[in-house]
Enzyme design. Structure first.
Site, short mmCIF file in Angstrom:
data_model
loop_
_atom_site.label_atom_id
_atom_site.label_comp_id
_atom_site.label_asym_id
_atom_site.label_seq_id
_atom_site.Cartn_x
_atom_site.Cartn_y
_atom_site.Cartn_z
N HIS A 62 -7.73 14.23 -15.39
CA HIS A 62 -7.38 15.28 -16.36
C HIS A 62 -6.40 14.78 -17.41
CE1 HIS A 62 -3.36 16.66 -14.83
NE2 HIS A 62 -3.82 16.34 -13.64
N ASP A 171 1.11 12.09 -14.45
CA ASP A 171 0.15 13.06 -13.94
C ASP A 171 -0.50 13.73 -15.15
OD1 ASP A 171 -1.21 15.13 -12.69
OD2 ASP A 171 0.59 16.19 -12.04
N GLU A 203 -6.73 21.25 -16.17
CA GLU A 203 -6.54 21.10 -14.73
C GLU A 203 -5.27 21.80 -14.27
OE1 GLU A 203 -5.20 19.19 -10.92
OE2 GLU A 203 -4.17 19.37 -12.84
N GLU A 204 -4.23 21.71 -15.08
CA GLU A 204 -2.94 22.26 -14.67
C GLU A 204 -2.89 23.78 -14.66
OE1 GLU A 204 -0.67 20.65 -13.35
OE2 GLU A 204 -0.68 18.57 -14.06
N ASP A 226 -6.66 11.41 -9.53
CA ASP A 226 -5.44 12.16 -9.83
C ASP A 226 -4.26 11.43 -9.21
OD1 ASP A 226 -3.66 14.29 -10.58
OD2 ASP A 226 -5.31 15.71 -10.40
N HIS A 310 5.81 16.05 -11.79
CA HIS A 310 6.13 17.18 -12.67
C HIS A 310 7.57 17.16 -13.17
CE1 HIS A 310 2.50 20.09 -11.92
NE2 HIS A 310 2.14 18.82 -12.09
#
Length: 346
Positions: A62, A171, A203-204, A226, A310
């Site tokens: 992603h 990410d 995706e998030e 991922d 994150h």
């Protein structure tokens, strides 16, 4: 282009969920040598590298990143906001980019400790307690910014020891670089399967792009690439995944057992380092929606271990990215069209 250079440029750029097209021109420029590049209606960027037409394999990472949005414009140039996928504690003292009519720099400050009461010190940091300071007057800011405008973290790129790199949006821009590495490995290889490299959207916010891309391509095999958690300090308490020990191959109901066993066999045959993790339910990745696309897809999840997920200092090992790309290329090289039907049957 070197993998590290590609990762740096991707991670320092901005492409929140729903605005992945901000990155499409650059990604197209990098991937166009490998095949035809198209974009579907949900912003998935798809690179089709032709094989011998004896089946289809889709590799997906992603492209979107975690983000914030403006909710209100306050006096003295402050912005109120909501976050998606971000722990408020990590936002204190961060520089951010507000994507209004033009890009504006802002900072997220907090009351100095000298001025805090004991009650202030005991309170948890919440998004509601934070504001973005732009330095503009309210009137000037209202000409440039509206509620709903995106906000992203302004990143810094640092090269660390042992071929580790720290930067925002590892990410899942590291997954995109692994796709690029795979494409480079396959450049002069004659493979039976057509290969679709997909930089997926949204995706998030619910693994959304994976649905439309899978239904549009209708692959026989789908691989989601991922990131996953390392098991060191500040990582998972259980498990043994570590940076530098290779890509992480998932086992569980989201994963096709025979294709996974073939991948492990190939890793052993070519001395490609790998690690294993078990997921008893949803993997929380694009693999979850790839598997149930169309009439069902034989699905794998290969993850790149990272630290500090994150946050603005996500940390990854470049050798892990390289080895994930390499193991996918060797899998594609070794799958024969006449064996595909038997391989993807349970």
């Amino acid at each position: 282009m070197e993998d590290k250079e590609f990762l740096r440029e991707l991670c320092l750029a901005h492409g929140p969920s729903g605005r992945e097209h901000w990155l499409h021109e650059y990604v197209t420029e990098v991937f166009s040598e490998f095949g035809q590049v198209t974009v579907d209606n949900l912003n998935n960027l798809i690179v089709h590298k032709k094989g011998k037409g004896k089946g289809k394999i889709m590799l997906m990472a992603h492209l979107d990143e975690i983000f914030m949005v403006v909710t209100d414009i306050k006096e003295n140039g402050f912005l109120q906001f909501k976050g998606n996928g971000i722990d408020p504690k990590t936002l204190v003292s961060k520089e951010v980019i507000i994507h209004g009519k033009e890009k504006l720099l802002g900072i997220i400050g907090i009351k100095p400790p000298h001025l805090m009461t004991e009650e202030d010190r005991q309170k948890a940091v919440t998004v509601e307690s934070l504001l973005i300071d732009t330095g503009y007057s309210k009137e000037a800011l209202e000409e440039l910014v509206r509620p709903g405008d995106y906000i992203t973290i302004k990143g810094n790129y640092k090269e660390l020891l042992n071929n580790n790199v720290s930067v925002k949006t590892v990410d899942d821009r590291s997954g995109v670089v692994a796709l690029y590495r795979c494409a480079k490995e396959l450049r002069n290889i004659s493979h039976d399967l057509d290969v679709y490299f997909v930089c997926s959207a949204q995706e998030e916010v619910g693994i959304r792009g994976a649905k439309t891309a899978t239904n549009g391509i209708n692959p026989d095999i789908g691989i989601a690439v991922d990131v996953t958690f390392d098991c060191g300090r500040y990582g998972l308490k259980e498990g043994d995944t570590k940076l530098g020990n290779g890509g992480v191959i998932c086992i569980g109901p989201n994963i096709h057992p025979k294709v996974r066993k073939l991948l492990v066999k190939i890793c052993k045959e070519y001395s490609i380092p790998y690690q294993v993790e078990v997921e008893a339910g949803s993997t929380g990745t694009d693999a979850w929606n790839i598997q149930v696309g169309g009439n069902g897809v034989a699905t794998l999840l290969i993850s790149i271990p990272i630290k500090y997920m994150h946050t603005s200092v996500e940390t990854v090992n470049m050798d892990d990215i390289k080895n994930v790309g390499y193991m996918m290329a060797k899998l594609i090289e070794n799958i024969k069209g006449e064996e595909l039907e038997e391989l993807i049957c349970f």
